[in-house]
Structures are given as C-alpha cells and as structure tokens.
Scaffold this active site. Structure first.
Site, PDB file in Angstrom:
ATOM      1  N   LYS A  22       0.823  -1.219   0.000  1.00 36.05           N
ATOM      2  CA  LYS A  22       0.000   0.000   0.000  1.00 36.05           C
ATOM      3  C   LYS A  22       0.853   1.264   0.000  1.00 36.05           C
ATOM      4  O   LYS A  22       0.651   2.171  -0.798  1.00 36.05           O
ATOM      5  CB  LYS A  22      -0.938   0.028   1.229  1.00 36.05           C
ATOM      6  CG  LYS A  22      -1.868  -1.156   1.341  1.00 36.05           C
ATOM      7  CD  LYS A  22      -2.778  -1.053   2.542  1.00 36.05           C
ATOM      8  CE  LYS A  22      -2.058  -1.084   3.891  1.00 36.05           C
ATOM      9  NZ  LYS A  22      -1.347  -2.353   4.183  1.00 36.05           N
ATOM     10  N   ARG A  97      -9.589   1.354   8.014  1.00 35.79           N
ATOM     11  CA  ARG A  97      -9.209  -0.009   8.374  1.00 35.79           C
ATOM     12  C   ARG A  97     -10.317  -0.716   9.133  1.00 35.79           C
ATOM     13  O   ARG A  97     -10.146  -1.866   9.526  1.00 35.79           O
ATOM     14  CB  ARG A  97      -7.985   0.067   9.280  1.00 35.79           C
ATOM     15  CG  ARG A  97      -6.682  -0.368   8.641  1.00 35.79           C
ATOM     16  CD  ARG A  97      -5.617  -0.145   9.699  1.00 35.79           C
ATOM     17  NE  ARG A  97      -4.412  -0.882   9.475  1.00 35.79           N
ATOM     18  CZ  ARG A  97      -3.334  -0.388   8.856  1.00 35.79           C
ATOM     19  NH1 ARG A  97      -3.342   0.804   8.354  1.00 35.79           N
ATOM     20  NH2 ARG A  97      -2.254  -1.126   8.758  1.00 35.79           N
ATOM     21  N   ARG A 136      11.534  -5.649   5.443  1.00 33.96           N
ATOM     22  CA  ARG A 136      11.190  -4.254   5.131  1.00 33.96           C
ATOM     23  C   ARG A 136      12.135  -3.298   5.862  1.00 33.96           C
ATOM     24  O   ARG A 136      12.426  -3.483   7.033  1.00 33.96           O
ATOM     25  CB  ARG A 136       9.741  -3.955   5.547  1.00 33.96           C
ATOM     26  CG  ARG A 136       9.425  -2.455   5.460  1.00 33.96           C
ATOM     27  CD  ARG A 136       7.966  -2.168   5.303  1.00 33.96           C
ATOM     28  NE  ARG A 136       7.183  -2.441   6.508  1.00 33.96           N
ATOM     29  CZ  ARG A 136       5.859  -2.253   6.567  1.00 33.96           C
ATOM     30  NH1 ARG A 136       5.193  -1.817   5.513  1.00 33.96           N
ATOM     31  NH2 ARG A 136       5.209  -2.533   7.674  1.00 33.96           N
ATOM     32  N   ARG A 169      11.101  -1.312  11.319  1.00 31.99           N
ATOM     33  CA  ARG A 169      10.017  -0.980  12.254  1.00 31.99           C
ATOM     34  C   ARG A 169       9.907  -2.056  13.318  1.00 31.99           C
ATOM     35  O   ARG A 169       9.963  -3.250  13.004  1.00 31.99           O
ATOM     36  CB  ARG A 169       8.695  -0.874  11.487  1.00 31.99           C
ATOM     37  CG  ARG A 169       8.517   0.478  10.829  1.00 31.99           C
ATOM     38  CD  ARG A 169       7.362   0.515   9.884  1.00 31.99           C
ATOM     39  NE  ARG A 169       6.119  -0.070  10.402  1.00 31.99           N
ATOM     40  CZ  ARG A 169       4.964  -0.056   9.730  1.00 31.99           C
ATOM     41  NH1 ARG A 169       4.899   0.511   8.543  1.00 31.99           N
ATOM     42  NH2 ARG A 169       3.887  -0.601  10.249  1.00 31.99           N
ATOM     43  N   ARG A 180      -0.726  -8.624  13.404  1.00 31.48           N
ATOM     44  CA  ARG A 180      -1.270  -7.609  12.481  1.00 31.48           C
ATOM     45  C   ARG A 180      -2.075  -8.266  11.374  1.00 31.48           C
ATOM     46  O   ARG A 180      -3.101  -7.741  10.934  1.00 31.48           O
ATOM     47  CB  ARG A 180      -0.129  -6.769  11.899  1.00 31.48           C
ATOM     48  CG  ARG A 180       0.395  -5.761  12.919  1.00 31.48           C
ATOM     49  CD  ARG A 180       1.757  -5.236  12.576  1.00 31.48           C
ATOM     50  NE  ARG A 180       1.782  -4.556  11.305  1.00 31.48           N
ATOM     51  CZ  ARG A 180       2.867  -4.432  10.541  1.00 31.48           C
ATOM     52  NH1 ARG A 180       4.007  -4.962  10.938  1.00 31.48           N
ATOM     53  NH2 ARG A 180       2.800  -3.793   9.421  1.00 31.48           N
TER      54      ARG A 180
HETATM   55  P1  ADP Z   1       1.229  -1.374   7.350  1.00 29.41           P
HETATM   56  O1  ADP Z   1       1.597  -0.374   6.272  1.00 29.41           O
HETATM   57  O2  ADP Z   1       2.297  -2.346   7.568  1.00 29.41           O
HETATM   58  O3  ADP Z   1      -0.106  -1.999   7.127  1.00 29.41           O
HETATM   59  P2  ADP Z   1       0.723   0.993   8.901  1.00 29.41           P
HETATM   60  O4  ADP Z   1       1.956   1.800   8.831  1.00 29.41           O
HETATM   61  O5  ADP Z   1      -0.385   1.369   7.978  1.00 29.41           O
HETATM   62  O6  ADP Z   1       1.106  -0.534   8.694  1.00 29.41           O
HETATM   63  O7  ADP Z   1       0.149   0.986  10.375  1.00 29.41           O
HETATM   64  C1  ADP Z   1       0.975   0.723  11.489  1.00 29.41           C
HETATM   65  C2  ADP Z   1       0.114   0.697  12.745  1.00 29.41           C
HETATM   66  O8  ADP Z   1      -0.511   1.970  12.947  1.00 29.41           O
HETATM   67  C3  ADP Z   1      -1.047  -0.306  12.703  1.00 29.41           C
HETATM   68  O9  ADP Z   1      -0.648  -1.611  13.083  1.00 29.41           O
HETATM   69  C4  ADP Z   1      -2.011   0.331  13.720  1.00 29.41           C
HETATM   70  O10 ADP Z   1      -1.590   0.098  15.048  1.00 29.41           O
HETATM   71  C5  ADP Z   1      -1.835   1.824  13.429  1.00 29.41           C
HETATM   72  N1  ADP Z   1      -2.785   2.279  12.409  1.00 29.41           N
HETATM   73  C6  ADP Z   1      -2.470   2.751  11.164  1.00 29.41           C
HETATM   74  N2  ADP Z   1      -3.589   3.094  10.498  1.00 29.41           N
HETATM   75  C7  ADP Z   1      -4.637   2.836  11.322  1.00 29.41           C
HETATM   76  C8  ADP Z   1      -6.049   2.965  11.196  1.00 29.41           C
HETATM   77  N3  ADP Z   1      -6.623   3.424  10.056  1.00 29.41           N
HETATM   78  N4  ADP Z   1      -6.814   2.605  12.262  1.00 29.41           N
HETATM   79  C9  ADP Z   1      -6.263   2.162  13.395  1.00 29.41           C
HETATM   80  N5  ADP Z   1      -4.949   1.990  13.569  1.00 29.41           N
HETATM   81  C10 ADP Z   1      -4.128   2.330  12.546  1.00 29.41           C
HETATM   82  P1  ADP Z   2       2.161  -1.844   3.221  1.00 28.11           P
HETATM   83  O1  ADP Z   2       2.152  -0.341   3.202  1.00 28.11           O
HETATM   84  O2  ADP Z   2       0.942  -2.438   2.566  1.00 28.11           O
HETATM   85  O3  ADP Z   2       2.408  -2.396   4.577  1.00 28.11           O
HETATM   86  P2  ADP Z   2       4.756  -1.625   1.874  1.00 28.11           P
HETATM   87  O4  ADP Z   2       4.527  -0.748   0.709  1.00 28.11           O
HETATM   88  O5  ADP Z   2       5.449  -1.070   3.053  1.00 28.11           O
HETATM   89  O6  ADP Z   2       3.364  -2.337   2.298  1.00 28.11           O
HETATM   90  O7  ADP Z   2       5.556  -2.894   1.345  1.00 28.11           O
HETATM   91  C1  ADP Z   2       5.974  -3.928   2.269  1.00 28.11           C
HETATM   92  C2  ADP Z   2       7.372  -4.409   1.890  1.00 28.11           C
HETATM   93  O8  ADP Z   2       7.312  -5.121   0.659  1.00 28.11           O
HETATM   94  C3  ADP Z   2       8.371  -3.267   1.672  1.00 28.11           C
HETATM   95  O9  ADP Z   2       9.617  -3.694   2.165  1.00 28.11           O
HETATM   96  C4  ADP Z   2       8.398  -3.074   0.167  1.00 28.11           C
HETATM   97  O10 ADP Z   2       9.671  -2.604  -0.292  1.00 28.11           O
HETATM   98  C5  ADP Z   2       8.103  -4.481  -0.358  1.00 28.11           C
HETATM   99  N1  ADP Z   2       7.282  -4.494  -1.576  1.00 28.11           N
HETATM  100  C6  ADP Z   2       6.309  -3.627  -1.951  1.00 28.11           C
HETATM  101  N2  ADP Z   2       5.778  -3.969  -3.145  1.00 28.11           N
HETATM  102  C7  ADP Z   2       6.428  -5.090  -3.543  1.00 28.11           C
HETATM  103  C8  ADP Z   2       6.325  -5.939  -4.708  1.00 28.11           C
HETATM  104  N3  ADP Z   2       5.437  -5.706  -5.688  1.00 28.11           N
HETATM  105  N4  ADP Z   2       7.143  -7.012  -4.760  1.00 28.11           N
HETATM  106  C9  ADP Z   2       8.048  -7.263  -3.757  1.00 28.11           C
HETATM  107  N5  ADP Z   2       8.191  -6.517  -2.654  1.00 28.11           N
HETATM  108  C10 ADP Z   2       7.390  -5.435  -2.534  1.00 28.11           C
END
Ligand code: ADP
Ligand code: ADP
Ligand code: ZN
Length: 224
Positions: A22, A97, A136, A169, A180
């Site tokens: 994302k 979410r 990551r 992270r 998660r």
């Molecule tokens: P990822 O990209 O790996 O899905 P995020 O960076 O979006 O993780 O979110 C990290 C943490 O921040 C989540 O595990 C949650 O604790 C909090 N968080 C982020 N967005 C939301 C949301 N829309 N509602 C509730 N908690 C959130």
């Molecule tokens: P999210 O925001 O959904 O948690 P991220 O964009 O942070 O996801 O991506 C999670 C991890 O996977 C990062 O380390 C990123 O560099 C890697 N990643 C993202 N897109 C791809 C892809 N298409 N193929 C392989 N690795 C990816």
C-alpha cells in the site's frame, strides 16, 4: 479558448494486508497523479517521534499490532482531509481499516458532495506478506520503503532518495506481524465486501513486480 475540464476530486483508497504494498504504491500514485498521500501509520509514527499525546496513545496499540481506536484515528484523518492540498483529492494509505472508519469517511465526503472513486485491493498471499515484512526497511528521513531482497537500496542501510538512515520498524518483528495479519482479517477484511457493494473495488495482483502493480493500478484508476 477552450475552458479546461474541471475534474471531480479523486479519492483513492489503498486496501490490503500489512505488507501488501500500500505505502509503496501510494507513494508512486501520489507522484503520478499529483495528489497528497495520506498515511495514517506515518502520522502515528510521526507523532510518536515527536512524543505528542496522540503518539504516546497510539504506541500502546501499535506495539502489539492492534488498531488505534476509531475515534482518535477518524478525527486525525478527517482533520487532514480538510487541508487545501486535498482540494483535488487524495491517496489514502492505511485508512480506513474498520467499518466505522469507512462510514465516517463516506459521510464526511458526502457532506461535500464528494465520494471515494476507487478502492484498490492489493492481493498478496499470507506467505508473501510475512517474508516481505521480515525484510522491510524504511528511511528515517523521507519514509521511502525498501526490501532487503526484492527492492534493496544501492548502499546497504542508506536511502537512495535522500541519503537518510534505514531502520526496521519494531512492529515488523515476526510475532507482531502475525498479530497484524490476524487483526487485518478480523477488522479490515470486511471492507472488501463493503466497497465491492459500493461498486468501487478493483482487485490488483499485488504479487507482481512493483512496476507492473503500478501500471495495473494506473489503468484501473484511469478507467474510473
Ligand atoms: P502497514 O503499512 O504495515 O499496514 P501501517 O503503517 O499502515 O502498517 O500501520 C501501522 C500501525 O498503525 C497499525 O498496526 C495500527 O496500530 C496503526 N494504524 C495505522 N492506520 C490505522 C487505522 N486506520 N486505524 C487504526 N490503527 C491504525
Ligand atoms: P504496506 O504499506 O501495505 O504495509 P509496503 O509498501 O510497506 O506495504 O511494502 C511492504 C514491503 O514489501 C516493503 O519492504 C516493500 O519494499 C516491499 N514491496 C512492496 N511492493 C512489492 C512488490 N510488488 N514485490 C516485492 N516486494 C514489494
Ligand atoms: Zn530517504
């Protein structure tokens, strides 16, 4: 002289499990479409870095991989959406979410005669999520995202974009990642049906290389 066509503001949601891509794709779309990227996770981390009351509250939840309560999350994102740079729309990354968050967003946009145009569901297997998040790395300064195996920086530990230091992270630890994912299935996955029923969902194969995911996303958005 022809009057330029006034485009309707474009609100796009990136939906998918943690690690689905994302943030990576939201950043690319933000540049391609010239719209702000609104990442709730980045906001919470920024607040935590600055030790604000919101950051300290969010930490208790983020540490275990639980969601921050709806009331504070909704207030924070709604406030962000009132800023002038959102006049043409925004790319929402990590919000909504939960169903109450989705309802709050719909209501707030509807009050301004606006709506969500596209919800991109990035589909990635659970196994891929687990292995992606284990490797990551994020830039401390500009939040650029790397993956030690699939998208490594040119110099280990250093951001290609700004030279900042990369870090892992703490919620990317394997036990927290499992929780998660569990939270995703329990609280966020119902949004897939919600947006399908609203006829705005597009399914994107998120397991393809990043550039292919980006191309599919842009095609799906242009077809909106
Ligand atoms: P990822 O990209 O790996 O899905 P995020 O960076 O979006 O993780 O979110 C990290 C943490 O921040 C989540 O595990 C949650 O604790 C909090 N968080 C982020 N967005 C939301 C949301 N829309 N509602 C509730 N908690 C959130
Ligand atoms: P999210 O925001 O959904 O948690 P991220 O964009 O942070 O996801 O991506 C999670 C991890 O996977 C990062 O380390 C990123 O560099 C890697 N990643 C993202 N897109 C791809 C892809 N298409 N193929 C392989 N690795 C990816
Ligand atoms: Zn950087």
């Amino acid at each position: 002289m022809a009057t330029p066509v006034q485009q309707e503001p474009l609100f796009i949601i990136m939906l998918g499990a943690p690690g689905a891509g994302k943030g990576t794709q939201a950043r690319m779309l933000s540049e391609a479409l010239n719209l702000p990227q609104i990442s709730s996770g980045d906001f919470f981390r920024e607040n935590l870095k600055n030790a604000t009351p919101l950051g300290l509250l969010a930490k208790q939840y983020m540490d275990t991989g639980a969601l921050v309560p709806d009331d504070v999350t909704i207030a924070m994102v709604m406030d962000r959406l009132t800023r002038p740079d959102c006049a043409n729309g925004a790319i929402l990354d990590g919000f909504p979410r939960t169903l109450p968050q989705a309802d709050a967003l719909d209501k707030s946009l509807a009050a301004k005669n606006l709506q969500v145009q596209r919800v991109a569901l990035l589909e990635v297997s659970d196994e891929a999520v687990i292995s992606r998040l284990a490797g990551r790395r994020v830039c401390r300064d500009c939040q650029a995202m790397y993956q030690v195996e699939f998208n490594p920086p040119k110099v280990e530990g250093v951001c290609d974009v700004c030279g900042g230091q990369l870090y892992q992270r703490s919620d990317d630890a394997p036990e927290t990642v499992r929780n998660r994912l569990f939270v995703y299935y329990k609280q966020t996955a119902p949004l897939v049906g919600y947006y399908f029923a609203h006829s705005v969902l597009v399914n994107i194969d998120g397991e393809q290389p990043m550039e292919k995911v980006r191309a599919d996303l842009l095609a799906a958005i242009r077809a909106a």
